[in-house]
Design a protein around this motif. Sequence first.
Motif, PDB file in Angstrom:
ATOM      1  N   ILE A 100      14.326   7.039  -3.832  1.00 12.50           N
ATOM      2  CA  ILE A 100      12.945   7.330  -3.474  1.00 12.50           C
ATOM      3  C   ILE A 100      12.785   8.842  -3.437  1.00 12.50           C
ATOM      4  CG2 ILE A 100      11.139   7.029  -1.732  1.00 12.50           C
ATOM      5  CD1 ILE A 100      12.862   4.608  -0.712  1.00 12.50           C
ATOM      6  N   VAL A 101      11.814   9.346  -4.197  1.00 14.79           N
ATOM      7  CA  VAL A 101      11.570  10.784  -4.265  1.00 14.79           C
ATOM      8  C   VAL A 101      10.132  11.052  -3.844  1.00 14.79           C
ATOM      9  CG1 VAL A 101      11.532  12.807  -5.763  1.00 14.79           C
ATOM     10  CG2 VAL A 101      13.191  10.991  -6.165  1.00 14.79           C
ATOM     11  N   THR A 102       9.959  12.006  -2.953  1.00 15.96           N
ATOM     12  CA  THR A 102       8.622  12.401  -2.496  1.00 15.96           C
ATOM     13  C   THR A 102       8.281  13.753  -3.106  1.00 15.96           C
ATOM     14  OG1 THR A 102       8.979  11.237  -0.419  1.00 15.96           O
ATOM     15  CG2 THR A 102       7.187  12.833  -0.477  1.00 15.96           C
ATOM     16  N   ALA A 103       7.107  13.822  -3.727  1.00 17.07           N
ATOM     17  CA  ALA A 103       6.644  15.080  -4.316  1.00 17.07           C
ATOM     18  C   ALA A 103       6.345  16.086  -3.203  1.00 17.07           C
ATOM     19  CB  ALA A 103       5.400  14.850  -5.162  1.00 17.07           C
ATOM     20  N   VAL A 104       6.726  17.324  -3.446  1.00 15.70           N
ATOM     21  CA  VAL A 104       6.489  18.393  -2.493  1.00 15.70           C
ATOM     22  C   VAL A 104       5.717  19.483  -3.205  1.00 15.70           C
ATOM     23  CG1 VAL A 104       7.567  20.115  -1.004  1.00 15.70           C
ATOM     24  CG2 VAL A 104       8.620  17.870  -1.264  1.00 15.70           C
ATOM     25  N   ASP A 143      18.066   0.900  -9.691  1.00 11.09           N
ATOM     26  CA  ASP A 143      19.163   0.838 -10.656  1.00 11.09           C
ATOM     27  C   ASP A 143      18.908   1.737 -11.868  1.00 11.09           C
ATOM     28  OD1 ASP A 143      20.591  -0.912  -9.027  1.00 11.09           O
ATOM     29  OD2 ASP A 143      19.581  -2.653  -9.871  1.00 11.09           O
ATOM     30  N   GLY A 144      18.338   2.919 -11.600  1.00  7.82           N
ATOM     31  CA  GLY A 144      18.125   3.911 -12.652  1.00  7.82           C
ATOM     32  C   GLY A 144      16.860   3.740 -13.461  1.00  7.82           C
ATOM     33  N   ASN A 145      16.060   2.729 -13.158  1.00  7.14           N
ATOM     34  CA  ASN A 145      14.818   2.487 -13.884  1.00  7.14           C
ATOM     35  C   ASN A 145      13.623   2.796 -12.993  1.00  7.14           C
ATOM     36  OD1 ASN A 145      16.042   1.352 -16.299  1.00  7.14           O
ATOM     37  ND2 ASN A 145      16.616  -0.342 -14.962  1.00  7.14           N
ATOM     38  N   VAL A 146      12.753   3.702 -13.452  1.00 11.27           N
ATOM     39  CA  VAL A 146      11.561   4.053 -12.686  1.00 11.27           C
ATOM     40  C   VAL A 146      10.652   2.825 -12.595  1.00 11.27           C
ATOM     41  CG1 VAL A 146       9.501   5.515 -12.625  1.00 11.27           C
ATOM     42  CG2 VAL A 146      11.689   6.469 -13.352  1.00 11.27           C
ATOM     43  N   VAL A 147      10.132   2.590 -11.400  1.00 12.53           N
ATOM     44  CA  VAL A 147       9.243   1.454 -11.177  1.00 12.53           C
ATOM     45  C   VAL A 147       7.807   1.971 -11.154  1.00 12.53           C
ATOM     46  CG1 VAL A 147       8.615  -0.391  -9.572  1.00 12.53           C
ATOM     47  CG2 VAL A 147      11.014   0.292  -9.818  1.00 12.53           C
ATOM     48  N   PRO A 148       6.933   1.455 -12.032  1.00 13.93           N
ATOM     49  CA  PRO A 148       5.525   1.886 -12.030  1.00 13.93           C
ATOM     50  C   PRO A 148       4.860   1.578 -10.684  1.00 13.93           C
ATOM     51  CG  PRO A 148       6.014   0.562 -13.978  1.00 13.93           C
ATOM     52  CD  PRO A 148       7.208   0.462 -13.055  1.00 13.93           C
ATOM     53  N   ARG A 149       3.945   2.423 -10.275  1.00 13.97           N
ATOM     54  CA  ARG A 149       3.242   2.237  -9.001  1.00 13.97           C
ATOM     55  C   ARG A 149       2.664   0.829  -8.874  1.00 13.97           C
ATOM     56  NH1 ARG A 149       2.167   5.920  -5.584  1.00 13.97           N
ATOM     57  NH2 ARG A 149       0.305   4.929  -4.779  1.00 13.97           N
ATOM     58  N   SER A 150       2.143   0.304  -9.956  1.00 17.75           N
ATOM     59  CA  SER A 150       1.510  -1.021  -9.915  1.00 17.75           C
ATOM     60  C   SER A 150       2.505  -2.133  -9.581  1.00 17.75           C
ATOM     61  CB  SER A 150       0.824  -1.322 -11.244  1.00 17.75           C
ATOM     62  OG  SER A 150       1.786  -1.363 -12.288  1.00 17.75           O
ATOM     63  N   ARG A 151       3.794  -1.867  -9.704  1.00 16.81           N
ATOM     64  CA  ARG A 151       4.826  -2.885  -9.456  1.00 16.81           C
ATOM     65  C   ARG A 151       5.587  -2.677  -8.144  1.00 16.81           C
ATOM     66  NH1 ARG A 151       5.731  -7.072 -11.392  1.00 16.81           N
ATOM     67  NH2 ARG A 151       7.964  -6.859 -11.429  1.00 16.81           N
ATOM     68  N   LEU A 152       5.330  -1.574  -7.437  1.00 12.97           N
ATOM     69  CA  LEU A 152       6.103  -1.257  -6.238  1.00 12.97           C
ATOM     70  C   LEU A 152       6.043  -2.361  -5.186  1.00 12.97           C
ATOM     71  CD1 LEU A 152       5.424   2.556  -5.780  1.00 12.97           C
ATOM     72  CD2 LEU A 152       7.526   1.462  -6.573  1.00 12.97           C
ATOM     73  N   GLY A 153       4.929  -3.039  -5.056  1.00 10.23           N
ATOM     74  CA  GLY A 153       4.798  -4.093  -4.064  1.00 10.23           C
ATOM     75  C   GLY A 153       5.315  -5.439  -4.524  1.00 10.23           C
ATOM     76  N   LYS A 154       5.774  -5.526  -5.772  1.00  6.59           N
ATOM     77  CA  LYS A 154       6.152  -6.812  -6.345  1.00  6.59           C
ATOM     78  C   LYS A 154       7.625  -6.957  -6.688  1.00  6.59           C
ATOM     79  CE  LYS A 154       1.581  -7.046  -8.280  1.00  6.59           C
ATOM     80  NZ  LYS A 154       0.805  -6.377  -9.251  1.00  6.59           N
ATOM     81  N   ASP A 167       0.857  -1.187   0.000  1.00  7.49           N
ATOM     82  CA  ASP A 167       0.000   0.000   0.000  1.00  7.49           C
ATOM     83  C   ASP A 167       0.894   1.240   0.000  1.00  7.49           C
ATOM     84  OD1 ASP A 167      -2.127   1.780   0.260  1.00  7.49           O
ATOM     85  OD2 ASP A 167      -2.146   1.594   2.445  1.00  7.49           O
ATOM     86  N   ILE A 168       1.294   1.689  -1.188  1.00  5.90           N
ATOM     87  CA  ILE A 168       2.246   2.792  -1.330  1.00  5.90           C
ATOM     88  C   ILE A 168       1.481   4.111  -1.462  1.00  5.90           C
ATOM     89  CG2 ILE A 168       4.201   3.662  -2.654  1.00  5.90           C
ATOM     90  CD1 ILE A 168       4.602   0.829  -1.397  1.00  5.90           C
ATOM     91  N   PRO A 169       1.793   5.106  -0.621  1.00  5.31           N
ATOM     92  CA  PRO A 169       1.075   6.382  -0.695  1.00  5.31           C
ATOM     93  C   PRO A 169       1.360   7.125  -1.999  1.00  5.31           C
ATOM     94  CG  PRO A 169       2.914   6.535   0.831  1.00  5.31           C
ATOM     95  CD  PRO A 169       2.834   5.108   0.392  1.00  5.31           C
ATOM     96  N   ARG A 170       0.412   7.951  -2.399  1.00  2.05           N
ATOM     97  CA  ARG A 170       0.587   8.762  -3.599  1.00  2.05           C
ATOM     98  C   ARG A 170       1.676   9.797  -3.339  1.00  2.05           C
ATOM     99  NH1 ARG A 170      -2.534   7.762  -7.286  1.00  2.05           N
ATOM    100  NH2 ARG A 170      -2.926   9.677  -8.394  1.00  2.05           N
ATOM    101  N   GLY A 171       2.283  10.291  -4.412  1.00  2.00           N
ATOM    102  CA  GLY A 171       3.304  11.321  -4.284  1.00  2.00           C
ATOM    103  C   GLY A 171       4.708  10.776  -4.124  1.00  2.00           C
ATOM    104  N   ILE A 172       4.880   9.476  -4.286  1.00  2.11           N
ATOM    105  CA  ILE A 172       6.206   8.865  -4.189  1.00  2.11           C
ATOM    106  C   ILE A 172       6.586   8.286  -5.544  1.00  2.11           C
ATOM    107  CG2 ILE A 172       7.521   6.944  -3.213  1.00  2.11           C
ATOM    108  CD1 ILE A 172       6.068   7.328  -0.624  1.00  2.11           C
ATOM    109  N   ALA A 173       7.810   8.567  -5.977  1.00  2.00           N
ATOM    110  CA  ALA A 173       8.362   7.965  -7.197  1.00  2.00           C
ATOM    111  C   ALA A 173       9.595   7.174  -6.783  1.00  2.00           C
ATOM    112  CB  ALA A 173       8.731   9.034  -8.211  1.00  2.00           C
ATOM    113  N   VAL A 174       9.765   6.000  -7.383  1.00  2.00           N
ATOM    114  CA  VAL A 174      10.862   5.120  -7.005  1.00  2.00           C
ATOM    115  C   VAL A 174      11.567   4.605  -8.250  1.00  2.00           C
ATOM    116  CG1 VAL A 174      11.497   3.028  -5.752  1.00  2.00           C
ATOM    117  CG2 VAL A 174       9.577   4.393  -4.963  1.00  2.00           C
ATOM    118  N   ALA A 175      12.898   4.586  -8.189  1.00  2.00           N
ATOM    119  CA  ALA A 175      13.701   3.996  -9.261  1.00  2.00           C
ATOM    120  C   ALA A 175      14.633   2.963  -8.646  1.00  2.00           C
ATOM    121  CB  ALA A 175      14.512   5.062  -9.987  1.00  2.00           C
TER     122      ALA A 175
END
Length: 67
Positions: A60-64, A38-49, A28-36
């Motif tokens: 890990i980058v949090t939108a401000v 090894d340099g590859n952005v991971v889609p939200r749908s894959r963050l838990g997998k 259950d990943i909160p909105r406003g977070i982007a994750v990469a």
Amino acid sequence: MIITVNGARREVADRARLADVLDRPTGDIPRGIAVAVDGNVVPRSRLGKVELAEGARVEIVTAVQGG
């Protein structure tokens, strides 16, 4: 195993998932977070997998809001 999270070395369990690193083991990943990994952005749908490998670099980058 050792990975790097936002430039800091971190020890995690073998076969740790990205959700574990985000302290969200249920995926259950909160909105406003982007994750990469090894340099590859991971889609939200894959963050838990995504399973991490030894030496993975996680950013890990949090939108401000502001202007």
